[in-house]
Design an enzyme around this catalytic site. Structure first.
Site, PDB file in Angstrom:
ATOM      1  N   HIS A 261      66.032  50.561  23.435  1.00  0.00           N
ATOM      2  CA  HIS A 261      64.840  50.867  24.421  1.00  0.00           C
ATOM      3  C   HIS A 261      64.411  52.062  23.275  1.00  0.00           C
ATOM      4  CE1 HIS A 261      67.059  49.233  28.494  1.00  0.00           C
ATOM      5  NE2 HIS A 261      66.574  48.321  28.249  1.00  0.00           N
ATOM      6  N   GLU A 263      64.342  55.336  24.476  1.00  0.00           N
ATOM      7  CA  GLU A 263      64.821  56.342  25.167  1.00  0.00           C
ATOM      8  C   GLU A 263      66.188  56.426  23.840  1.00  0.00           C
ATOM      9  OE1 GLU A 263      64.169  55.524  28.971  1.00  0.00           O
ATOM     10  OE2 GLU A 263      64.666  54.736  27.132  1.00  0.00           O
ATOM     11  N   CYS A 289      67.053  53.701  31.853  1.00  0.00           N
ATOM     12  CA  CYS A 289      68.314  52.842  32.309  1.00  0.00           C
ATOM     13  C   CYS A 289      69.625  53.454  32.953  1.00  0.00           C
ATOM     14  CB  CYS A 289      67.964  51.294  31.761  1.00  0.00           C
ATOM     15  SG  CYS A 289      68.262  51.208  30.325  1.00  0.00           S
ATOM     16  N   CYS A 292      71.025  53.667  28.938  1.00  0.00           N
ATOM     17  CA  CYS A 292      70.172  55.388  28.501  1.00  0.00           C
ATOM     18  C   CYS A 292      70.298  56.560  29.224  1.00  0.00           C
ATOM     19  CB  CYS A 292      68.793  54.962  28.819  1.00  0.00           C
ATOM     20  SG  CYS A 292      68.117  53.727  26.792  1.00  0.00           S
TER      21      CYS A 292
END
Length: 333
Positions: A261, A263, A289, A292
């Site tokens: 992801h 992040e 999410c 993260c």
């Protein structure tokens, strides 16, 4: 900043545009679009042909067509002066830009006719009566696609009488520039960093969703990351991630996803280069999410600002609150 100019024939729009060009403004005219069309028809560029072709373009493509074509040529980081607004819908098209201001340059018909006689162009009217008849056709269009100078001038943000000298006109324009530049619009710090994240998202190699994050400390970007497959592996769009390339339904086959992801990549990039993210702020194009979220908390990031909601993120918000991490939404289009 975009300064639009409207006004009658020989009112002084050209000299106003020339003055603004000396101050660093880039020049366009809505008539440029009409001139291009006249040349494509192998017609002579006369005032009559310009008026007729402008009417045809508005009838065919819409009354804002000339303005829409010029808007496509403008960069967001330059100042522009745009001449020859002759229809209210052209003004409304430019109103989508918050940095647009319409200036009407006005002068009485006798003064303008004397200027026309002085410039002595072959296609110009030869007497005041002919000049006024031609103007009457332009003031208020009998059809939607015709010119409507009266309606356009009524939309002006600033009106400048120009019956006097160039020095007077330049003085008024200079004073206006100083006032406008003193109130120029700039993005806030939050908008600035979120827009950087949005640009970073364009580098994403994920075929399902483009997401990016920017980590900031002391108003300085210290790390960026966008979603995609790990370093040194096949890009997602090249078939590197089986879940994304099978276009799996949202929330399914997560165990097959090989993409990191945005992040996650921003945090690991900082670690890779030995940069601490403690007490930093993370800007992300989607709300994090749960995975993260845990990484953000453990990395010591103190604030998360996101643009769009991510599905099923209630658990993330609850965990942020429990951990004392500030989380807020900032919608930037």
């Amino acid at each position: 900043m975009i300064l639009g100019l409207t006004g009658r024939n020989a009112s002084g729009k050209g000299v106003a545009a020339d003055f603004l060009r000396t101050k660093g403004f880039y020049y366009y005219s809505l008539s440029d679009v009409i001139r291009d069309a006249v040349r494509q028809q192998d017609l002579e560029i006369t005032r009559e042909n310009l008026i007729q072709t402008g009417r045809q373009l508005r009838a065919t493509f819409g009354t804002a067509y000339l303005a829409e074509q010029i808007l496509l040529r403008l960069d967001p980081d330059k100042n522009y002066v745009v001449d020859s607004f002759r229809h209210p819908d052209e003004v409304q098209a430019f109103r989508q830009r918050p940095d647009f201001h319409l200036l009407a340059i006005v002068a009485d018909s006798e003064t303008r006719f004397e200027r026309i006689k002085a410039r002595n162009r072959e296609s110009d009217p030869k007497d005041l009566a002919e000049f006024q008849r031609l103007e009457a056709r332009e003031e208020t269009g009998k059809s939607a696609e015709g010119q409507d100078l009266n309606g356009t001038e009524l939309l002006a943000d600033f009106t400048f009488p120009n019956n006097g000298s160039l020095t007077e006109l330049h003085k008024h324009l200079g004073e206006l520039l100083q006032r406008l530049l003193a109130n120029i619009n700039r993005p806030s710090w939050d908008e600035y960093f979120m827009q950087i994240a949005q640009v970073a998202a364009l580098r994403s190699n994920c075929v399902k969703r483009k997401v990016a994050a920017v980590i900031v400390r002391d108003k300085r970007v210290i790390s960026t990351g966008y979603n995609g497959t790990p370093r040194g592996t096949k890009n997602c769009y090249e078939g590197g991630c089986p879940r994304c390339n099978s276009l799996a339904d949202s929330g399914t086959k997560l165990e097959e996803c090989l993409c990191s992801h945005g992040e996650e990549n921003a945090i690991t990039q900082a670690a890779y280069h030995g940069v601490s993210v403690k007490d930093a702020t993370l800007y992300t194009t989607f709300a994090p999410c749960l995975m993260c979220t845990k990484m953000i908390i453990n990395a010591g990031i103190r604030e998360v600002i996101y643009n769009l909601d991510y599905p099923l993120n209630d658990s993330s918000f609850a965990l942020f609150k429990d951990a004392g991490v500030i989380c807020r939404q900032l919608e930037v289009k």
